[in-house]
Design an enzyme around this catalytic site. Structure first.
Site, PDB file in Angstrom:
ATOM      1  CG  ASP A  96      -0.212  -0.202   2.540  1.00 44.16           C
ATOM      2  OD1 ASP A  96       1.028  -0.323   2.535  1.00 44.16           O
ATOM      3  OD2 ASP A  96      -0.878  -0.266   3.592  1.00 44.16           O
ATOM      4  CG  HIS A  97       3.169   2.530   3.242  1.00 45.39           C
ATOM      5  ND1 HIS A  97       2.114   1.790   3.714  1.00 45.39           N
ATOM      6  CD2 HIS A  97       3.458   3.430   4.212  1.00 45.39           C
ATOM      7  CE1 HIS A  97       1.778   2.218   4.918  1.00 45.39           C
ATOM      8  NE2 HIS A  97       2.582   3.220   5.238  1.00 45.39           N
ATOM      9  CG  ASP A 161       1.701   1.636   9.263  1.00 46.00           C
ATOM     10  OD1 ASP A 161       2.312   2.034   8.270  1.00 46.00           O
ATOM     11  OD2 ASP A 161       0.799   2.296   9.826  1.00 46.00           O
ATOM     12  NE  ARG A 449       1.460   9.909  12.546  1.00 47.79           N
ATOM     13  CZ  ARG A 449       2.175   8.812  12.794  1.00 47.79           C
ATOM     14  NH1 ARG A 449       3.054   8.382  11.906  1.00 47.79           N
ATOM     15  NH2 ARG A 449       2.049   8.178  13.943  1.00 47.79           N
ATOM     16  CB  SER A 644      11.606   5.682  14.083  1.00 47.77           C
ATOM     17  OG  SER A 644      11.859   4.515  13.358  1.00 47.77           O
ATOM     18  NE  ARG A 646      13.920   4.709  10.593  1.00 53.22           N
ATOM     19  CZ  ARG A 646      14.005   6.044  10.602  1.00 53.22           C
ATOM     20  NH1 ARG A 646      15.158   6.641  10.521  1.00 53.22           N
ATOM     21  NH2 ARG A 646      12.924   6.784  10.683  1.00 53.22           N
TER      22      ARG A 646
HETATM   23  S1  SF4 Z   1      -1.766   6.563   7.913  1.00 53.72           S
HETATM   24 FE1  SF4 Z   1      -0.201   5.209   7.115  1.00 53.72          FE
HETATM   25  S2  SF4 Z   1      -1.261   3.299   6.597  1.00 53.72           S
HETATM   26 FE2  SF4 Z   1      -2.812   4.907   6.799  1.00 53.72          FE
HETATM   27  S3  SF4 Z   1      -3.140   5.649   4.734  1.00 53.72           S
HETATM   28 FE3  SF4 Z   1      -1.655   6.984   5.732  1.00 53.72          FE
HETATM   29  S4  SF4 Z   1       0.334   6.132   5.193  1.00 53.72           S
HETATM   30 FE4  SF4 Z   1      -1.199   4.562   4.762  1.00 53.72          FE
END
Ligand code: SF4
Length: 757
Positions: A96-97, A161, A449, A644, A646
C-alpha cells in the site's frame, strides 16, 4: 470473502474464561478490557510476572502480525535467516505504501507495478514460501484490510506500522512496532512490551447532524496533546461508545497514534458483531457473543473508572461539535464554530486548494456514504465545487461496493478524482498538480497526520484534518472560513443555499461485494518455492548471517565516531530518500550515522580515518576498517537511539563492522535491537569517562570470556601518544541475550537451535 483464521480464534476464545479468572484472582480486583486481553496473552505467566503499569517490561505472545510493504522488506529478509519453514503465527503483507497518486487509480497502479516490480516480486514470493498472506498492490491499505478480514475482539496483534492501532475498533489490542519485533514473533520468539498505563475515555450522549466519530478523536487529541498518550492504552467506554459504528471506533483508535498512545480499544458490543457479520465473519461474531463478558471491562470499572484508570476523560457526544485540527500538528483542535476566526487570526491561507477523503483512517462505507450525501446535495443545489477533491478508498472491497452503490459516481459528479486503494497522498506519495511547489496554501484531509511536508513535500502547505463530511463540505466551498453548519453558499444561479447535515448508513444495505479482493493465499508447502531477488536490484538484497563471536576479548578496534549530543535513530539511519533502500542492507548502510555530530569537529559525516589520517564520511571510514579486518566502536551520550524503532539503525553498524556502542544511556528499544543483531551495547559506569575518549584511540574490550548478567566489563583506550586509560562499562544483557551475542545475532541462535549452522 474474508480470510480469517478460525482455528486460532477458536483457541483464543476457548482459553479466555479460565485465563481471565486466573488474572482476576491474582490481582484480586476487577479488570479493564485491555488488561484482560494483555494478561491472557502473556508469553509465560510465572508467579512473579509483574503487573506494574508503566514500569515493568513483560513478554507477550501476539496472535498475529501485519506488515506494510515498506517495512516488510527488511522484516522478511531477516525472517528468512531464522531457518524456519513457516511463520509461527498468522501473518500478512500489504502493498500500500509504494503507490504514487498522480492521475487516478488505474494509471497510478500500473506505474507502481512497473516501478516497484523488484520489491513486489520479492514480497510476493517470500510470502508464498513462508506461509504469509499477500495482499497485492491495489488490494487496499493495511489497516482497512486488517479490520475487514483479521481483527477480532479479544485478540492481540502487532503490525509494522504505527496505525496498526486501528484494529482497536474491533476490540483488539493492536500495536505498531518496528520490523525487529515482527521478526521475533514470526520466528516464534516472545515480544516485549512496557506494561502500559491506562487512560479511560467515557462517552455519553449520541452524535447527531454533522458530528462523526472522527470528531471524538480530534477532540481527545486537543485534550491529551500529541505526546499525552505515550505509554498508555486508551480505553473507550460508556453508552456513547457503544452507539458508535465499528468502523467509527476504528477511526478513533487509528488516530490514537497521534496522541502517542500504545494503542486504543473499544469493548465488544453489537456494532462489532454487526460488522463481523457484514464482512463474512458470522462465525467469529457467534464465538465472541458467547464470551462477551470477557471482551468488556468488568462492571466495577464502568461504575468507578477513577479507581482503575490513570486518567479519565469524559465527553458528551450530544454536545460534541465537528472539529478541524491543524495545521502542522494533529492536536491543535478547533471546534468548527471557532475555526474561521482561527484562520483569520493566524493568517492561514483562506482559499482551500484540495480536499482529500479516504485513507486507512476514514474510508468506511458509512464515511463514504455520508460524504456522498453532500456531493449529491451539491449537484441538486447547483453548487460548483471550488477546490480539487480526491477520494482514496481503503480497500478494493470498499471501492467495489461504493462503485456498485453509486457513491463513487456522486463524487465524480462534483469533480472528484478516485485514487488507487493505497496510501498515496497520506504518506507523501502524491505528485500534486501545482503551479508552485513551495507556495503557502491550505489543504484539508480526512487522514490522520498533518506534519509539515507529510502530504505533498511542501513545508508551506497547511494541512488540516477533519471528518470526511467536513472535508467534502469544505471542498465544495473552497474556503477555510466556511462553517457548513451555519453558512450559506452562492450557487450557479446566484442563490444562497445551505447544506443539510450529511446522512448515510453504517453498512451496505445490499452487502459488501468484490470481484477480486487482491489476495494471494500462501502455498500449503512452500519448500519448493524460490524467493525472487533480481541480482541487479538496488532495492532488495538477501542477507547473510553475521559472524559469531570469535570467543576472545575484542582488541585493537578503532574509534569510528564519538557522537555529540542527541543521536536518534534518524541520526543513525536517516529516512527520506534512503527509505528506497530499506530492503538492501549494503546500500542503505551508506547513510549510517551520517546525521550524528562528530564530537571533535562538530561536523556531521566527517570523521578521521585513523589508517590514513584523512577525514571521510562515517560509512566510508567504517568500510575502510572493515576491509582491513579491524573492528570499530561508536561512543555516544544520553538516550542514544531514541525515536523510531527502525531496525536498520542496529543492522547497519553491525554490517559495517562496528562491534560495540558505548554510551551514557540508551533508548531501550534501540539497545534491544543492537543486542538482537549480535552487537555489544554498554553504558559508562562513570559518565565522565566519555571525556577520556580521544579521536585517535585504539580500543579493547576486556572481560568477554566471562560475559554474564550483572557483571561489568572493562574498556581500555590506547591513545596515540602511548598512554592509556581504562574504565568500567555496565550492561543489561540477560542469559539469552548473551547467547545472541555469542551466536552473532538472535536469528543465528534460532538457526542454531533449529539445527542449521
Ligand atoms: S496513515 Fe499510514 S497506513 Fe494509513 S493511509 Fe496513511 S500512510 Fe497509509
Amino acid at each position: 470473502m474474508a480470510v480469517f483464521d478460525l482455528d486460532m480464534i477458536q483457541k483464543v476464545y476457548a482459553a479466555l474464561p479460565e485465563k481471565v479468572a486466573k488474572v482476576r484472582a491474582k490481582l484480586g480486583r476487577a479488570l479493564t478490557v485491555s488488561e484482560k486481553i494483555l494478561y491472557t496473552h502473556l508469553w509465560n505467566d510465572t508467579p512473579d510476572t509483574p503487573y506494574t503499569r508503566g514500569k515493568a517490561y513483560v513478554d507477550f505472545a501476539p496472535d498475529r502480525v501485519a506488515m506494510q510493504d515498506a517495512t516488510a522488506q527488511m522484516a522478511l529478509l531477516q525472517f528468512m535467516m531464522a531457518g524456519k519453514p513457516k511463520v509461527a503465527v498468522p501473518s500478512t503483507v500489504h502493498c500500500d505504501h509504494l503507490i504514487q497518486a498522480k492521475t487516478g487509480a488505474d494509471n497510478d497502479l500500473a506505474i507502481a507495478m512497473d516501478v516497484n516490480k523488484e520489491v513486489y516480486d520479492f514480497l510476493s514470493t517470500v510470502s508464498n514460501k513462508y506461509g504469509v498472506g499477500f495482499w497485492k498492490p491495489g488490494a487496499g491499505i493495511i489497516h482497512q484490510i486488517v479490520l475487514e478480514n483479521y481483527a477480532f475482539p479479544g485478540g492481540m496483534m502487532i503490525g509494522t506500522d504505527s496505525h496498526t492501532v486501528n484494529a482497536g475498533g474491533l476490540g483488539m489490542v493492536a500495536i505498531g512496532v518496528g520490523g525487529a519485533d515482527a521478526v521475533d514473533v514470526m520466528a516464534g520468539m516472545p515480544w516485549e512490551l512496557l506494561q502500559p498505563k491506562l487512560i479511560g475515555v467515557e462517552l455519553t450522549g449520541e452524535m447527531n447532524g454533522w458530528t462523526s466519530a472522527k470528531d471524538v478523536i480530534l477532540k481527545v487529541a486537543g485534550i491529551v496533546s500529541a505526546k499525552g498518550g505515550t505509554g498508555a492504552i486508551v480505553e473507550y467506554f460508556g453508552p456513547g461508545a457503544d452507539s458508535i459504528s465499528c468502523t467509527g471506533k476504528g477511526t478513533i483508535c487509528n488516530m490514537g497514534a497521534e496522541i502517542g498512545a500504545t494503542t486504543s480499544i473499544f469493548e465488544y458490543g453489537e456494532a462489532m458483531s454487526r460488522y463481523l457479520r457484514a464482512t463474512g465473519r458470522a462465525q467469529v461474531a457467534d464465538l465472541a457473543d458467547q464470551v462477551t463478558e470477557h471482551l468488556r471491562s468488568d462492571e466495577a470499572v464502568h461504575n468507578n473508572p477513577e479507581a482503575y484508570y490513570d486518567q479519565v476523560i469524559r465527553i458528551n457526544l450530544s454536545e460534541l461539535e465537528p472539529h478541524i485540527n491543524g495545521p502542522y500538528t494533529p492536536d491543535l483542535a478547533w471546534p468548527i464554530s471557532a475555526f474561521a476566526k482561527a484562520v483569520k487570526e493566524n493568517g492561514y491561507p483562506q482559499k482551500l486548494e484540495v480536499g482529500l477523503i479516504g485513507s486507512c483512517t476514514n474510508s468506511s462505507y458509512e464515511d463514504l456514504d455520508r460524504a456522498a450525501s453532500l456531493a449529491r446535495q451539491a449537484v441538486a443545489k447547483n453548487l460548483r465545487t471550488k477546490a480539487e477533491f480526491t477520494v482514496t478508498p481503503g480497500s478494493e472491497l470498499i471501492r467495489y461496493t461504493v462503485s456498485r452503490d453509486g457513491q463513487l459516481a456522486d463524487f465524480e459528479a462534483i469533480g472528484g478524482v478516485v485514487l488507487a486503494n493505497a496510501c498515496g497522498p497520506c504518506i507523501g506519495q502524491w505528485a500534486r498538480h501545482t503551479d508552485d511547489p513551495k507556495r503557502a496554501n491550505s489543504i484539508i484531509t480526512s487522514f490522520n497526520r498533518n506534519f509539515a511536508k507529510r502530504n505533498d513535500g511542501n513545508p508551506a502547505t497547511r494541512s488540516f484534518v477533519a471528518s470526511p463530511e467536513i472535508v467534502t463540505a469544505m471542498a465544495i466551498a473552497g474556503d477555510l472560513t466556511f462553517n457548513p453548519l451555519t453558512d450559506t453558499l452562492i450557487n450557479e444561479n446566484g442563490e444562497a443555499v445551505l447544506l443539510d447535515p450529511p446522512t448515510g448508513v453504517e453498512l451496505p444495505p445490499k452487502g459488501f461485494d468484490v470481484e477480486d479482493a487482491g489476495y494471494q493465499s500462501p502455498a500449503a508447502d512452500g519448500s519448493g518455492i524460490t524467493v525472487t531477488v533480481n541480482p541487479e536490484s538496488k532495492r532488495i538484497e538477501l542477507l547473510t548471517p553475521f559472524a559469531p563471536w570469535e570467543g576472545t576479548d575484542l582488541t585493537g578496534m578503532k574509534l569510528l565516531i564519538k557522537a555529540k549530543g542527541k543521536c536518534t535513530t534518524d541520526h543513525i539511519s536517516m529516512a527520506g530518500p534512503w527509505l528506497r533502500f530499506r530492503g538492501h542492507l549494503d546500500n542503505i548502510s551508506n547513510n549510517m550515522l551520517t546525521g550524528a555530530v562528530n564530537f571533535y569537529n562538530e561536523l556531521t559525516n566527517t570523521v578521521q580515518n585513523q589508517l590514513t589520517g584523512e577525514f571521510m564520511g562515517v560509512p566510508d571510514t567504517a568500510r575502510v576498517y572493515k576491509a582491513a579486518g579491524i573492528g570499530s566502536v561508536v561512543f555516544g551520550e544520553e538516550n542514544y537511539g531514541e525515536g523510531s524503532s527502525r531496525e536498520h539503525a542496529a543492522m547497519e553498524p553491525r554490517h559495517l563492522g562496528v562491534r560495540a556502542v558505548i554510551v551514557k544511556s540508551f533508548a531501550r528499544i534501540h539497545e534491544t535491537n543492537l543486542k538482537k543483531q549480535g552487537m555489544l551495547g554498554f553504558t559508562f559506569v562513570n559518565k565522565a569517562d566519555y571525556d577520556l575518549v580521544r579521536q585517535d584511540d585504539t580500543i579493547d574490550i576486556v572481560g568477554l570470556t566471562d560475559f554474564r548478567p550483572g557483571k561489568n566489563l572493562t574498556v581500555v583506550l590506547h591513545h596515540a601518544d602511548g598512554t592509556q586509560d581504562s574504565f568500567e562499562v555496565a550492561h543489561t544483557y540477560n542469559e539469552t541475550q548473551i547467547e545472541w551475542f555469542k551466536a552473532g545475532s538472535a536469528l543465528n541462535l534460532i538457526r542454531k537451535q533449529g539445527g542449521l549452522a
